[in-house]
Design a protein around this motif. Structure first.
Motif, mmCIF file in Angstrom:
data_model
loop_
_atom_site.group_PDB
_atom_site.id
_atom_site.type_symbol
_atom_site.label_atom_id
_atom_site.label_comp_id
_atom_site.label_asym_id
_atom_site.label_seq_id
_atom_site.Cartn_x
_atom_site.Cartn_y
_atom_site.Cartn_z
ATOM 1 N N LYS B 76 0.849 -1.186 0.000
ATOM 2 C CA LYS B 76 0.000 0.000 0.000
ATOM 3 C C LYS B 76 0.885 1.236 0.000
ATOM 4 O O LYS B 76 1.784 1.363 0.821
ATOM 5 N N GLU B 77 0.585 2.141 -0.928
ATOM 6 C CA GLU B 77 1.418 3.333 -1.070
ATOM 7 C C GLU B 77 1.470 4.163 0.207
ATOM 8 O O GLU B 77 2.497 4.749 0.530
ATOM 9 N N SER B 78 0.355 4.190 0.912
ATOM 10 C CA SER B 78 0.294 5.038 2.107
ATOM 11 C C SER B 78 1.258 4.583 3.197
ATOM 12 O O SER B 78 1.651 5.352 4.062
ATOM 13 N N LYS B 79 1.656 3.318 3.145
ATOM 14 C CA LYS B 79 2.575 2.793 4.158
ATOM 15 C C LYS B 79 3.997 3.287 3.950
ATOM 16 O O LYS B 79 4.824 3.248 4.840
ATOM 17 N N MET B 80 4.264 3.682 2.706
ATOM 18 C CA MET B 80 5.643 3.917 2.307
ATOM 19 C C MET B 80 6.154 5.305 2.674
ATOM 20 O O MET B 80 5.483 6.301 2.472
ATOM 21 N N MET B 81 7.351 5.318 3.188
ATOM 22 C CA MET B 81 8.062 6.580 3.358
ATOM 23 C C MET B 81 9.444 6.342 2.760
ATOM 24 O O MET B 81 10.104 5.366 3.100
ATOM 25 N N THR B 82 9.847 7.190 1.840
ATOM 26 C CA THR B 82 11.148 7.018 1.211
ATOM 27 C C THR B 82 12.087 8.123 1.686
ATOM 28 O O THR B 82 11.717 9.296 1.669
ATOM 29 N N ILE B 83 13.256 7.725 2.119
ATOM 30 C CA ILE B 83 14.254 8.688 2.580
ATOM 31 C C ILE B 83 15.425 8.655 1.606
ATOM 32 O O ILE B 83 15.975 7.585 1.331
ATOM 33 N N ILE B 84 15.784 9.811 1.075
ATOM 34 C CA ILE B 84 16.924 9.890 0.167
ATOM 35 C C ILE B 84 18.036 10.664 0.867
ATOM 36 O O ILE B 84 17.804 11.747 1.408
ATOM 37 N N LEU B 85 19.228 10.065 0.884
ATOM 38 C CA LEU B 85 20.371 10.742 1.496
ATOM 39 C C LEU B 85 21.108 11.516 0.415
ATOM 40 O O LEU B 85 21.529 10.938 -0.579
ATOM 41 N N GLY B 86 21.236 12.811 0.619
ATOM 42 C CA GLY B 86 21.895 13.644 -0.378
ATOM 43 C C GLY B 86 23.298 14.009 0.026
ATOM 44 O O GLY B 86 23.820 13.534 1.032
ATOM 45 N N LYS B 87 23.912 14.864 -0.793
ATOM 46 C CA LYS B 87 25.268 15.292 -0.436
ATOM 47 C C LYS B 87 25.218 16.355 0.664
ATOM 48 O O LYS B 87 24.167 16.935 0.926
ATOM 49 N N ASN B 88 26.359 16.587 1.286
ATOM 50 C CA ASN B 88 26.483 17.553 2.384
ATOM 51 C C ASN B 88 25.465 17.321 3.505
ATOM 52 O O ASN B 88 24.860 18.261 4.015
ATOM 53 N N ASP B 89 25.281 16.066 3.880
ATOM 54 C CA ASP B 89 24.431 15.688 5.011
ATOM 55 C C ASP B 89 22.966 16.103 4.863
ATOM 56 O O ASP B 89 22.259 16.245 5.849
ATOM 57 N N LYS B 90 22.526 16.317 3.644
ATOM 58 C CA LYS B 90 21.115 16.682 3.440
ATOM 59 C C LYS B 90 20.262 15.418 3.372
ATOM 60 O O LYS B 90 20.737 14.356 2.944
ATOM 61 N N VAL B 91 19.030 15.548 3.804
ATOM 62 C CA VAL B 91 18.107 14.421 3.749
ATOM 63 C C VAL B 91 16.824 14.867 3.062
ATOM 64 O O VAL B 91 16.294 15.934 3.373
ATOM 65 N N TYR B 92 16.355 14.079 2.101
ATOM 66 C CA TYR B 92 15.084 14.356 1.435
ATOM 67 C C TYR B 92 14.172 13.175 1.685
ATOM 68 O O TYR B 92 14.631 12.043 1.819
ATOM 69 N N TYR B 93 12.882 13.442 1.755
ATOM 70 C CA TYR B 93 11.961 12.327 1.975
ATOM 71 C C TYR B 93 10.629 12.615 1.318
ATOM 72 O O TYR B 93 10.276 13.765 1.059
ATOM 73 N N TYR B 94 9.941 11.543 0.998
ATOM 74 C CA TYR B 94 8.580 11.687 0.458
ATOM 75 C C TYR B 94 7.759 10.469 0.853
ATOM 76 O O TYR B 94 8.290 9.436 1.235
ATOM 77 N N PHE B 95 6.433 10.643 0.760
ATOM 78 C CA PHE B 95 5.519 9.562 1.128
ATOM 79 C C PHE B 95 4.855 9.017 -0.127
ATOM 80 O O PHE B 95 4.610 9.762 -1.076
ATOM 81 N N GLY B 130 4.480 -8.529 15.366
ATOM 82 C CA GLY B 130 4.758 -9.839 14.795
ATOM 83 C C GLY B 130 4.460 -9.880 13.315
ATOM 84 O O GLY B 130 4.821 -8.969 12.570
ATOM 85 N N LYS B 131 3.734 -10.914 12.880
ATOM 86 C CA LYS B 131 3.529 -11.101 11.447
ATOM 87 C C LYS B 131 2.197 -10.561 10.942
ATOM 88 O O LYS B 131 1.945 -10.580 9.743
ATOM 89 N N GLU B 132 1.331 -10.107 11.842
ATOM 90 C CA GLU B 132 0.016 -9.635 11.389
ATOM 91 C C GLU B 132 0.184 -8.338 10.586
ATOM 92 O O GLU B 132 1.028 -7.495 10.890
ATOM 93 N N THR B 133 -0.601 -8.222 9.519
ATOM 94 C CA THR B 133 -0.514 -7.037 8.681
ATOM 95 C C THR B 133 -1.876 -6.420 8.432
ATOM 96 O O THR B 133 -1.974 -5.355 7.842
ATOM 97 N N GLU B 134 -2.951 -7.107 8.849
ATOM 98 C CA GLU B 134 -4.304 -6.606 8.585
ATOM 99 C C GLU B 134 -4.840 -5.825 9.786
ATOM 100 O O GLU B 134 -4.623 -6.215 10.935
ATOM 101 N N GLY B 135 -5.506 -4.746 9.486
ATOM 102 C CA GLY B 135 -6.208 -4.004 10.529
ATOM 103 C C GLY B 135 -5.311 -3.255 11.491
ATOM 104 O O GLY B 135 -5.743 -2.811 12.538
ATOM 105 N N CYS B 136 -4.055 -3.145 11.144
ATOM 106 C CA CYS B 136 -3.178 -2.359 12.009
ATOM 107 C C CYS B 136 -2.237 -1.543 11.126
ATOM 108 O O CYS B 136 -2.165 -1.748 9.918
ATOM 109 N N TRP B 137 -1.525 -0.630 11.711
ATOM 110 C CA TRP B 137 -0.629 0.260 10.969
ATOM 111 C C TRP B 137 0.726 -0.411 10.776
ATOM 112 O O TRP B 137 1.389 -0.791 11.729
#
Lengths: 225, 188
Positions: B76-95, B130-137
């Motif tokens: 599910k796209e909503s679960k995803m958070m992507t973190i990109i490490l840039g140069k000079n200690d910069k951090v970019y992120y998107y959902f 644990g392994k459950e993935t339904e009905g929880c975050w």
């Protein structure tokens, strides 16, 4: 009548107990100290909250310096000896006239890590010992460096390590450590990881300096475990 | 100072030629000095070495005949958070994945850690155990270092995963879409 002079004593302290304690502590610290083997690489590792101990033996370590220069080391002498024989074999396949004398072999087995490209081994290890020590360690070729793109010596060394493990009957518990300088480019570390993945090694131990977990964070408990 | 004291020999006159009795006192100052010097040395050298290891598991390399699309997992796209490490200690992120909105931050106290925590702990939603993935975050974090970022940044972000107790995270390389996104934001 002459005055009675008080007898003068030199003030003396009984130091026996203090000496006992001092030597007890001294013995304790000598016995618990692990002498770190002299390493050729100058790597300043980054800090992390992980507090797993560094393995003492049965490991292969790859160090990446600030400029991406690569060093490889094996944790125990039997592995180093087996790997040395395989390196010599590998070199002799290219040029059958290559010889490395026993002094060179002994010297290699005592090295915790080395950064001499494999093709320079005959030059390096046939020198007098004093000159072997100061031989320039220019780094092992791996895909991050120009020459390593054609000749991935790290992959060769990892493969040799796998053979050496098989020959010694080691199946479990062997650890692959990566010790990178904090300022090393990520791509260099990724190339190292990628070379290991080529022989299906997907679990690594990154050498770091201990840092404290910030209090009150969710992971504080699990990091301390 | 402790000294050798000659206390015997006072009753010489009474008896015959008795042997002189000497107390067995030794000046231990020098020995104490040496002991403490060595002690100090060993205390200082042992505490200096505090190197530890951090475990890193990476997914196995896909075989040559399998393309990236074959190994894609439905997430599910909503679960995803992507973190990109840039140069000079910069951090970019998107959902999410489609039409991502690239945000910028850094490694400071109010930086990436608080953003990760915000994603991991949604108010009113129970985290999956644990392994459950339904009905929880069930949040997933993807870490993608740019070539120019330093190894320290990589260790730092993996550390943040431990600190924030992010259970599901993966380390991968930038793909074409990420490169385009970075290019559009003039960050490449």
């Amino acid at each position: 009548m002459p005055k009675v002079k008080p007898k003068r004593h030199t003030p003396s302290i009984d130091m026996t107990a203090m000496v006992d304690v001092a030597f007890l502590l001294l013995t304790f610290f000598i016995l618990t100290a692990n002498f770190r083997a002299e390493e050729k690489d100058a790597v300043v590792t980054p800090g992390s909250v992980s507090d797993t101990e560094v393995p003492k033996s049965q490991f292969m370590i790859t160090s990446v310096e600030k400029d991406g220069k690569l060093f490889v080391g094996y944790g125990d002498q039997p592995t180093r000896e087996l790997v040395f024989d395989m390196i010599l074999n590998y070199l002799q396949e290219k040029d059958p006239s290559i010889r490395i004398n026993d002094i060179g072999k002994k010297y290699f087995i005592l090295q915790p890590s080395f950064g001499v490209p494999l093709d320079e081994f005959p030059i390096w290890l046939n020198l007098p010992v004093e000159q072997m020590k100061i031989y320039p360690q220019r780094g092992i070729h791996y895909p991050y460096t120009e020459r390593g793109k054609k000749d991935n010596q790290l992959l060769t060394l990892v493969t040799f390590n796998q053979y050496a493990m098989a020959m010694q009957g080691i199946k479990k518990g062997y650890k692959f450590m990566i010790k990178g300088d904090g300022d090393a480019p990520v791509i260099a570390i990724q190339e190292v990881i990628s070379s290991f993945q080529d022989v299906n090694i997907n679990k690594f131990y990154l050498v770091t300096n201990l840092e404290e977990v910030p209090t009150g964070e969710p992971g504080a408990a699990s990091a301390a475990e | 100072m402790a000294e050798l004291q000659d206390q015997g020999g006072h009753d010489d006159k009474k008896g015959g030629p008795k042997q002189k009795k000497k107390s067995t006192r030794i000046d231990m100052t020098a020995m104490v000095d040496v002991a403490f010097l060595l002690l100090t040395f060993f205390i200082l050298t042992t505490t200096m070495n505090s190197q530890k290891v951090m475990q890193l598991n990476v997914p196995p390399k896909p075989k040559d005949d399998i393309t990236e699309d074959d190994v894609k997992v439905d997430v599910k796209e909503s679960k995803m958070m992507t973190i990109i490490l840039g140069k000079n200690d910069k951090v970019y992120y998107y959902f999410g994945i489609t039409e991502p909105d690239l945000l910028r931050t850094d490694f400071s106290d109010n930086g990436i850690r608080s953003k990760v925590k915000k994603h991991l702990f949604k108010p009113g939603q129970e985290r999956c155990k644990g392994k459950e993935t339904e009905g929880c975050w069930d949040p997933i974090i993807v870490i993608k270092p740019m070539e120019q970022s330093s190894y320290r940044n990589l260790v730092d972000i993996l550390d943040e995963m431990t600190i924030t107790d992010a259970k599901k995270y993966a380390l991968t390389k930038l793909n074409a879409a990420d490169s385009t996104l970075l290019y559009d934001n003039n960050l490449l």
